[in-house]
Design a protein around this motif. Structure first.
Motif, mmCIF file in Angstrom:
data_model
loop_
_atom_site.group_PDB
_atom_site.id
_atom_site.type_symbol
_atom_site.label_atom_id
_atom_site.label_comp_id
_atom_site.label_asym_id
_atom_site.label_seq_id
_atom_site.Cartn_x
_atom_site.Cartn_y
_atom_site.Cartn_z
ATOM 1 N N SER A 178 0.820 -1.207 0.000
ATOM 2 C CA SER A 178 0.000 0.000 0.000
ATOM 3 C C SER A 178 0.856 1.260 0.000
ATOM 4 O O SER A 178 0.537 2.245 -0.686
ATOM 5 C CB SER A 178 -0.918 0.006 1.223
ATOM 6 O OG SER A 178 -1.787 -1.107 1.219
ATOM 7 N N ILE A 179 1.954 1.240 0.761
ATOM 8 C CA ILE A 179 2.817 2.406 0.842
ATOM 9 C C ILE A 179 3.496 2.674 -0.502
ATOM 10 O O ILE A 179 3.603 3.818 -0.954
ATOM 11 C CB ILE A 179 3.884 2.209 1.941
ATOM 12 C CG1 ILE A 179 3.209 2.194 3.322
ATOM 13 C CG2 ILE A 179 4.938 3.294 1.878
ATOM 14 C CD1 ILE A 179 2.509 3.461 3.690
ATOM 15 N N VAL A 180 3.952 1.628 -1.169
ATOM 16 C CA VAL A 180 4.701 1.795 -2.415
ATOM 17 C C VAL A 180 3.779 2.126 -3.583
ATOM 18 O O VAL A 180 4.115 2.951 -4.440
ATOM 19 C CB VAL A 180 5.519 0.518 -2.710
ATOM 20 C CG1 VAL A 180 6.154 0.588 -4.101
ATOM 21 C CG2 VAL A 180 6.593 0.324 -1.647
ATOM 22 N N ASN A 181 2.610 1.516 -3.638
ATOM 23 C CA ASN A 181 1.740 1.652 -4.809
ATOM 24 C C ASN A 181 0.670 2.730 -4.668
ATOM 25 O O ASN A 181 0.276 3.337 -5.675
ATOM 26 C CB ASN A 181 1.065 0.312 -5.110
ATOM 27 C CG ASN A 181 2.051 -0.738 -5.585
ATOM 28 O OD1 ASN A 181 2.443 -0.765 -6.747
ATOM 29 N ND2 ASN A 181 2.473 -1.611 -4.667
ATOM 30 N N ALA A 182 0.166 2.981 -3.486
ATOM 31 C CA ALA A 182 -0.890 3.995 -3.322
ATOM 32 C C ALA A 182 -0.758 4.664 -1.962
ATOM 33 O O ALA A 182 -1.633 4.522 -1.093
ATOM 34 C CB ALA A 182 -2.265 3.348 -3.470
ATOM 35 N N PRO A 183 0.330 5.418 -1.754
ATOM 36 C CA PRO A 183 0.543 6.005 -0.427
ATOM 37 C C PRO A 183 -0.541 7.001 -0.031
ATOM 38 O O PRO A 183 -0.969 7.047 1.119
ATOM 39 C CB PRO A 183 1.909 6.691 -0.560
ATOM 40 C CG PRO A 183 2.089 6.908 -2.029
ATOM 41 C CD PRO A 183 1.398 5.759 -2.696
ATOM 42 N N GLY A 184 -0.997 7.827 -0.987
ATOM 43 C CA GLY A 184 -2.022 8.811 -0.672
ATOM 44 C C GLY A 184 -3.337 8.182 -0.258
ATOM 45 O O GLY A 184 -3.981 8.629 0.690
#
Length: 419
Positions: free
Chosen positions: A198-204
């Motif tokens: 989640s942090i790498v691919n869609a942090p926002g």
């Protein structure tokens, strides 16, 4: 057993004791009699209870009678209402009326007083800030600032070029903290791999979901005691302060930026969670001249949810516990703010001030602790009855002092409530 011996108390006003020969108080109703021509029976109009005036013929005596006299005179001359301990009616809030002091040549070492106290005090409404609401109103601004802080930090990193294993190692401590302290965290990132993904691919999207879930999490006030709303707050705040220092060191500059941003997001989420929890804690309503409403009614009027018949809300806050939680959360806010950009620093500082004001008022409405050493090992029920006249408060003594068995409270120094 004699009832009058058991109930009699030493007379005092504002804590200054005095002896008395006799006392009296006028009782009954205020009435207006209306008499009409050609009618044998009048109409009696009830205008309410008579204002009670407690009258004493009292004295102070001893080699220091003049010092005792001066203390009592100071108490009588002090403006406003004060606490009177009546020998037969107990404690009450009264205002001094017409009093007299006299000395006699044949009564050296004694000073006589004729005292009169008026029961009742007209209390005018005073506007005061709703510190709970002011604290809760910090949440929307905090939420937006936390999102902006995280997105700004992550926007400086090319996440597509980062190695997953390096990121996993760098954010492992933040993930462990979230699992341990943030309930909504487990639904978003139950394991470390999904967290890193989640942090790498869609942090926002991840930060928005986490903060939104925390702000919308249903909260209720569960009492001031050991099992109430303060449970675990100090330990969570301490963990927030030490999270940055416990993170593993990385040599990759970009990974270090990701690590700092993720740790900052988790710290922010925990602080938001703590502030929203504290915004549910009501200020205990102090007992005034008139009989107060039941505590569950008072809490409901302040917006707190109280379960019917719950015993967890029948107590009042212990000031020492509230101040401990206040200082722990305030310290965590300060430590996170110190590592933040000026904009976020200002938002956290405003939230910290609102928290300090609210919990200070909660502590002011509570009671303090004092040290007490039992003369011998005794049951908690007996000790509670001796201290408070209420054996049902035995659990309070046991939990606060971590007594192993409630039937055997050791003769060591204990921390007990002052009242």
């Amino acid at each position: 057993m004699s009832e009058w011996r058991d109930r009699r108390q030493g007379a005092s006003f504002r804590g200054v004791p005095f002896w008395l020969d006799a006392d009296s108080v006028n009782v009954g109703r205020r009435t207006q009699v209306h008499e009409f021509p050609q009618r044998d029976q009048p109409f009696v109009e009830d205008l309410g209870r008579r204002t009670r005036e407690y009258k004493f013929s009292g004295f102070v005596v001893g080699d220091d009678c003049l010092s005792q006299r001066d203390k009592l005179l100071t108490a009588l001359d002090t403006p406003g209402a004060g606490e009177l301990v009546h020998p037969w009616f107990g404690r009450m809030t009264v205002t001094p009326g017409d009093c007299e002091v006299s000395h006699a040549r044949n009564e050296l070492g004694m000073v006589r007083f004729s005292l009169m106290f008026i029961d009742g005090m007209l209390a005018f409404p005073v506007q005061s800030p709703n510190t709970r609401r002011l604290l809760a109103e910090q949440a929307p601004t905090l939420l937006e600032s936390m999102k902006a802080r995280f997105n700004a930090a992550m926007g400086t990193v090319d996440l597509a070029r980062q190695r997953v294993n390096a990121v996993r190692s760098a954010v492992s401590s933040a993930h462990a903290f979230g699992i341990g302290f943030l309930k909504p965290f487990t639904t978003l990132a139950g394991d470390l791999d999904s967290f890193v993904y989640s942090i790498v691919n869609a942090p926002g999207a991840f930060s928005a979901s986490l903060l939104s879930d925390i702000s919308s999490f249903e909260r209720t006030f569960s009492g001031y005691g050991a099992d109430g709303s303060f449970t675990g707050s100090s330990s969570k705040a301490s963990a927030v302060s030490s999270l940055q220092a416990s993170a593993p060191v990385t040599d990759n500059a970009d990974v270090a930026v990701v690590q700092a941003a993720v740790i900052g997001l988790v710290q922010d989420a925990a602080l938001l969670d703590l502030l929203l929890d504290m915004a549910q804690v009501p200020i205990a309503v102090a007992e005034g001249v008139n009989d107060p409403a039941d505590l569950d009614v008072q809490l409901a009027q302040q917006g707190a949810t109280v379960e019917a018949g719950s015993s967890t809300v029948t107590n009042v806050p212990i000031a020492d516990d509230v101040l401990e939680v206040r200082d722990a959360i305030s310290g965590a806010l300060w430590s996170v703010a110190g590592d933040s950009q000026p904009e976020h620093f200002g938002v956290l500082s405003g939230a910290r001030l609102a928290l300090d004001r609210h919990l200070t008022e909660v502590a002011r409405s509570g009671i303090g602790l004092r040290a007490y050493v039992p003369a011998e090992t005794v049951s908690s029920l007996v000790l509670a009855h001796a201290l408070y006249g209420d054996a049902l408060r035995s659990g309070e003594i046991v939990s606060r002092n971590r007594v192993r068995h409630p039937g055997f409270v050791p003769a060591t120094e204990l921390q007990v409530a002052k009242t």
